[in-house]
Design a protein around this motif. Sequence first.
Motif, PDB file in Angstrom:
ATOM      1  N   LEU A 102      -7.129  -0.062  -8.482  1.00  0.00           N
ATOM      2  CA  LEU A 102      -6.474  -0.323  -7.186  1.00  0.00           C
ATOM      3  C   LEU A 102      -5.293   0.622  -6.992  1.00  0.00           C
ATOM      4  CD1 LEU A 102      -6.310  -4.244  -7.054  1.00  0.00           C
ATOM      5  CD2 LEU A 102      -7.832  -2.766  -5.740  1.00  0.00           C
ATOM      6  N   ARG A 103      -4.467   0.767  -8.023  1.00  0.00           N
ATOM      7  CA  ARG A 103      -3.284   1.643  -7.883  1.00  0.00           C
ATOM      8  C   ARG A 103      -3.707   3.062  -7.534  1.00  0.00           C
ATOM      9  NH1 ARG A 103      -1.772  -0.986 -12.504  1.00  0.00           N
ATOM     10  NH2 ARG A 103      -2.197   0.817 -13.822  1.00  0.00           N
ATOM     11  N   ARG A 104      -4.821   3.474  -8.141  1.00  0.00           N
ATOM     12  CA  ARG A 104      -5.257   4.851  -7.912  1.00  0.00           C
ATOM     13  C   ARG A 104      -5.972   5.026  -6.574  1.00  0.00           C
ATOM     14  NH1 ARG A 104      -9.888   6.557 -11.658  1.00  0.00           N
ATOM     15  NH2 ARG A 104     -10.874   5.276 -10.093  1.00  0.00           N
ATOM     16  N   ASP A 105      -6.870   4.090  -6.248  1.00  0.00           N
ATOM     17  CA  ASP A 105      -7.778   4.325  -5.110  1.00  0.00           C
ATOM     18  C   ASP A 105      -7.485   3.479  -3.875  1.00  0.00           C
ATOM     19  OD1 ASP A 105      -9.213   6.041  -6.747  1.00  0.00           O
ATOM     20  OD2 ASP A 105     -10.489   4.424  -7.496  1.00  0.00           O
ATOM     21  N   GLU A 106      -7.035   2.255  -4.092  1.00  0.00           N
ATOM     22  CA  GLU A 106      -6.872   1.347  -2.943  1.00  0.00           C
ATOM     23  C   GLU A 106      -5.576   0.560  -3.106  1.00  0.00           C
ATOM     24  OE1 GLU A 106     -10.966  -0.388  -1.503  1.00  0.00           O
ATOM     25  OE2 GLU A 106     -10.877  -0.456  -3.682  1.00  0.00           O
ATOM     26  N   SER A 150      -4.393  -7.166  -0.958  1.00  0.00           N
ATOM     27  CA  SER A 150      -3.696  -7.037  -2.243  1.00  0.00           C
ATOM     28  C   SER A 150      -2.861  -5.755  -2.204  1.00  0.00           C
ATOM     29  CB  SER A 150      -4.679  -6.993  -3.408  1.00  0.00           C
ATOM     30  OG  SER A 150      -5.517  -5.861  -3.305  1.00  0.00           O
ATOM     31  N   VAL A 151      -1.730  -5.773  -2.933  1.00  0.00           N
ATOM     32  CA  VAL A 151      -0.840  -4.612  -2.994  1.00  0.00           C
ATOM     33  C   VAL A 151      -0.592  -4.315  -4.472  1.00  0.00           C
ATOM     34  CG1 VAL A 151       1.431  -3.705  -2.356  1.00  0.00           C
ATOM     35  CG2 VAL A 151       0.235  -5.275  -0.810  1.00  0.00           C
ATOM     36  N   ALA A 152      -0.930  -3.102  -4.905  1.00  0.00           N
ATOM     37  CA  ALA A 152      -0.993  -2.857  -6.349  1.00  0.00           C
ATOM     38  C   ALA A 152       0.098  -1.934  -6.907  1.00  0.00           C
ATOM     39  CB  ALA A 152      -2.367  -2.276  -6.697  1.00  0.00           C
ATOM     40  N   ARG A 153       0.711  -1.077  -6.044  1.00  0.00           N
ATOM     41  CA  ARG A 153       1.678  -0.118  -6.600  1.00  0.00           C
ATOM     42  C   ARG A 153       3.092  -0.673  -6.612  1.00  0.00           C
ATOM     43  NH1 ARG A 153      -0.305   5.500  -3.690  1.00  0.00           N
ATOM     44  NH2 ARG A 153      -2.225   5.731  -4.915  1.00  0.00           N
ATOM     45  N   TYR A 154       3.860  -0.228  -7.599  1.00  0.00           N
ATOM     46  CA  TYR A 154       5.220  -0.730  -7.811  1.00  0.00           C
ATOM     47  C   TYR A 154       6.077  -0.593  -6.554  1.00  0.00           C
ATOM     48  CZ  TYR A 154       9.744  -1.435 -10.157  1.00  0.00           C
ATOM     49  OH  TYR A 154      10.984  -1.900 -10.530  1.00  0.00           O
ATOM     50  N   ASP A 155       6.131   0.617  -5.990  1.00  0.00           N
ATOM     51  CA  ASP A 155       7.053   0.845  -4.863  1.00  0.00           C
ATOM     52  C   ASP A 155       6.706  -0.037  -3.660  1.00  0.00           C
ATOM     53  OD1 ASP A 155       8.656   2.637  -6.195  1.00  0.00           O
ATOM     54  OD2 ASP A 155       7.531   4.400  -5.523  1.00  0.00           O
ATOM     55  N   ASP A 156       5.405  -0.235  -3.423  1.00  0.00           N
ATOM     56  CA  ASP A 156       4.996  -1.068  -2.284  1.00  0.00           C
ATOM     57  C   ASP A 156       5.336  -2.534  -2.542  1.00  0.00           C
ATOM     58  OD1 ASP A 156       3.995   1.173  -1.002  1.00  0.00           O
ATOM     59  OD2 ASP A 156       1.964   0.912  -1.805  1.00  0.00           O
ATOM     60  N   VAL A 157       5.098  -2.981  -3.785  1.00  0.00           N
ATOM     61  CA  VAL A 157       5.409  -4.370  -4.138  1.00  0.00           C
ATOM     62  C   VAL A 157       6.918  -4.603  -3.988  1.00  0.00           C
ATOM     63  CG1 VAL A 157       5.487  -6.021  -6.074  1.00  0.00           C
ATOM     64  CG2 VAL A 157       3.406  -4.674  -5.664  1.00  0.00           C
ATOM     65  N   ASP A 158       7.695  -3.669  -4.511  1.00  0.00           N
ATOM     66  CA  ASP A 158       9.158  -3.775  -4.454  1.00  0.00           C
ATOM     67  C   ASP A 158       9.629  -3.852  -2.994  1.00  0.00           C
ATOM     68  OD1 ASP A 158      11.691  -3.674  -5.901  1.00  0.00           O
ATOM     69  OD2 ASP A 158      11.973  -1.723  -4.937  1.00  0.00           O
ATOM     70  N   LYS A 159       9.075  -2.936  -2.187  1.00  0.00           N
ATOM     71  CA  LYS A 159       9.488  -2.863  -0.779  1.00  0.00           C
ATOM     72  C   LYS A 159       9.182  -4.163  -0.046  1.00  0.00           C
ATOM     73  CE  LYS A 159       8.535   0.017   3.205  1.00  0.00           C
ATOM     74  NZ  LYS A 159       7.596   0.967   3.744  1.00  0.00           N
ATOM     75  N   LEU A 160       8.010  -4.678  -0.250  1.00  0.00           N
ATOM     76  CA  LEU A 160       7.623  -5.865   0.525  1.00  0.00           C
ATOM     77  C   LEU A 160       8.403  -7.100   0.067  1.00  0.00           C
ATOM     78  CD1 LEU A 160       5.353  -8.281  -0.391  1.00  0.00           C
ATOM     79  CD2 LEU A 160       3.947  -6.271  -0.678  1.00  0.00           C
ATOM     80  N   ALA A 216       1.710  -7.957 -11.794  1.00  0.00           N
ATOM     81  CA  ALA A 216       1.223  -7.471 -13.086  1.00  0.00           C
ATOM     82  C   ALA A 216       0.730  -6.026 -12.977  1.00  0.00           C
ATOM     83  CB  ALA A 216       0.103  -8.366 -13.593  1.00  0.00           C
ATOM     84  N   SER A 217       0.277  -5.623 -11.805  1.00  0.00           N
ATOM     85  CA  SER A 217      -0.139  -4.239 -11.603  1.00  0.00           C
ATOM     86  C   SER A 217       1.093  -3.343 -11.459  1.00  0.00           C
ATOM     87  CB  SER A 217      -1.021  -4.146 -10.361  1.00  0.00           C
ATOM     88  OG  SER A 217      -1.259  -2.796 -10.033  1.00  0.00           O
ATOM     89  N   ALA A 218       2.104  -3.829 -10.707  1.00  0.00           N
ATOM     90  CA  ALA A 218       3.337  -3.042 -10.554  1.00  0.00           C
ATOM     91  C   ALA A 218       3.953  -2.747 -11.922  1.00  0.00           C
ATOM     92  CB  ALA A 218       4.320  -3.806  -9.676  1.00  0.00           C
ATOM     93  N   ASN A 219       3.876  -3.703 -12.830  1.00  0.00           N
ATOM     94  CA  ASN A 219       4.436  -3.528 -14.179  1.00  0.00           C
ATOM     95  C   ASN A 219       3.704  -2.474 -14.997  1.00  0.00           C
ATOM     96  OD1 ASN A 219       6.395  -5.453 -13.957  1.00  0.00           O
ATOM     97  ND2 ASN A 219       5.328  -7.034 -15.121  1.00  0.00           N
ATOM     98  N   ARG A 220       2.515  -2.096 -14.546  1.00  0.00           N
ATOM     99  CA  ARG A 220       1.766  -1.061 -15.277  1.00  0.00           C
ATOM    100  C   ARG A 220       1.664   0.221 -14.434  1.00  0.00           C
ATOM    101  NH1 ARG A 220      -2.525  -2.889 -19.593  1.00  0.00           N
ATOM    102  NH2 ARG A 220      -1.779  -4.982 -20.057  1.00  0.00           N
ATOM    103  N   ASP A 221       2.522   0.334 -13.433  1.00  0.00           N
ATOM    104  CA  ASP A 221       2.453   1.523 -12.570  1.00  0.00           C
ATOM    105  C   ASP A 221       2.884   2.742 -13.373  1.00  0.00           C
ATOM    106  OD1 ASP A 221       3.019   3.570 -10.648  1.00  0.00           O
ATOM    107  OD2 ASP A 221       3.014   2.020  -9.104  1.00  0.00           O
ATOM    108  N   GLU A 222       1.979   3.721 -13.450  1.00  0.00           N
ATOM    109  CA  GLU A 222       2.237   4.896 -14.277  1.00  0.00           C
ATOM    110  C   GLU A 222       3.347   5.785 -13.723  1.00  0.00           C
ATOM    111  OE1 GLU A 222      -0.495   3.676 -12.366  1.00  0.00           O
ATOM    112  OE2 GLU A 222      -1.777   4.031 -14.097  1.00  0.00           O
TER     113      GLU A 222
END
Length: 417
Positions: free
Chosen positions: A39-43, A55-65, A330-336
């Motif tokens: 998800l972080r990579r493609d969607e 669903s929202v998977a990347r750290y910056d987007d999760v943080d922002k929202l 949990a996905s944001a916590n693994r954002d590369e």
Amino acid sequence: MKGEERVMTIQTKPRSAGKQYDPLDPAVKQEPYPYYADLRRDEPVKWLDGLQAFSVARYDDVDKLLKDGRIFSSAQFWPALLGEYDPVPEVAPMISMDPPGHIHLRKLANKAFVPTKVNLLRDRTYRIAHELINDIIAKHGQSGEFDWAWEFTALYPVTVIAEVLGVPTERRSEFKVWVDLVLSAANRAAYGPEKLSEIEKASKSLRAFIEDLYDHRIDNLGEDLISSFIQSEIDGRKMTRLEIIQMATLLLIGGVETTTNLLGTTLVELKRHPETYARVRADTGLIPALVEEVLRYNPPVQIIFRHTTADVELGGTTIPAGSAVMPILASANRDETKFANPDVFDIDRKIDFPLMSFGQGPHFCLGNYLSRVEAKAALEVAMERFAQLDVISDEIHWIDSYFARGPHTLPVRFKAA
Ligand code: HEM
């Protein structure tokens, strides 16, 4: 790391063997992390048909929202999570409120959870951990097997929070079963009538339990939190009976399952990382770093819920007003782009960005400090009292939820020290 470095670290093939992310799929619930990576990579923002949500998977987007409660409202959190199984549907809990209502209740509840107050509970956390281990040794002898999830982690946080709230502890195992069932309502779309009727019964039992507690307290005020809610005023207004019952339910649900799961998953990760376990055994001063890494790597709350109040652009996708949104913590916590080698479990890692495990913004977890204090005490006492404490099987039976994560049962082999 900068955003563009993501390109260097991605793989060319989907790590989930090409399967679509569906939080209700048992394979996803068993091991969601490869799906989050895809998800972080493609969607990064994806429409989920099954849950009718983005669903929202990347750290910056999760943080922002999470920091924008105006556009991303919390009002639908409890309805999205529990649906008709909310034990107190008449009034919204704090976690499901927006400003200004949220701010008032939060201020009131904060008073009980500031570090100076929580530090007063520290001795009790050690005492409770010792008492539970005494019971385990009395029941199972000096060595053998027991279930860490049911005989320790399920009872420990509920006892701590029960003491804070002034709940009698005799019914704590029963209580844990209710909380598990009520939380499993998050999966209600996938359940048949039998399970749904069990959830309904649990929701009613939990409510009746807390109503009794309130009705007892109103005539027997004490030093506990329910008594203090009864006496406190917000802007010249006292909390109503239902508001207090809802707040106590929220604290019990929020403070029990989460810390229980953190302690269960910690033992799972120690089984999977024996070299780390050996280091922690030799130096219990490493326990706080261990707890932080478990919180990052395999957090107890995987996903939370928001609702858009206007059309908004996030991660390159337009989300229409009135949409359900699920930030995957949990996905944001693994954002590369934020954590180097995010799939490596490393208690020595330097954390440059706040973990998402307790959320961010106005609803940032009220119990974050308490749960860390509890986890440290429990693990220190467990290391001291057990010369051996090893998860037996490599196969972990995770609880049936895409929202909460922790082992459902966890048989361990032990030897008393
Ligand atoms: C490891 C343990 C815990 C985890 C992972 C956790 C996780 C979270 C998360 C992710 C949120 C944010 C929800 C949102 O933004 O909508 C939250 C909020 C909350 N948590 Fe925790 N929690 C833990 C322990 C506790 C404990 C011990 C308590 C209480 C005793 C607690 C009480 C609450 C409450 C009341 C809120 C709502 C705060 C608000 O709406 O302002 N939590 N928690």
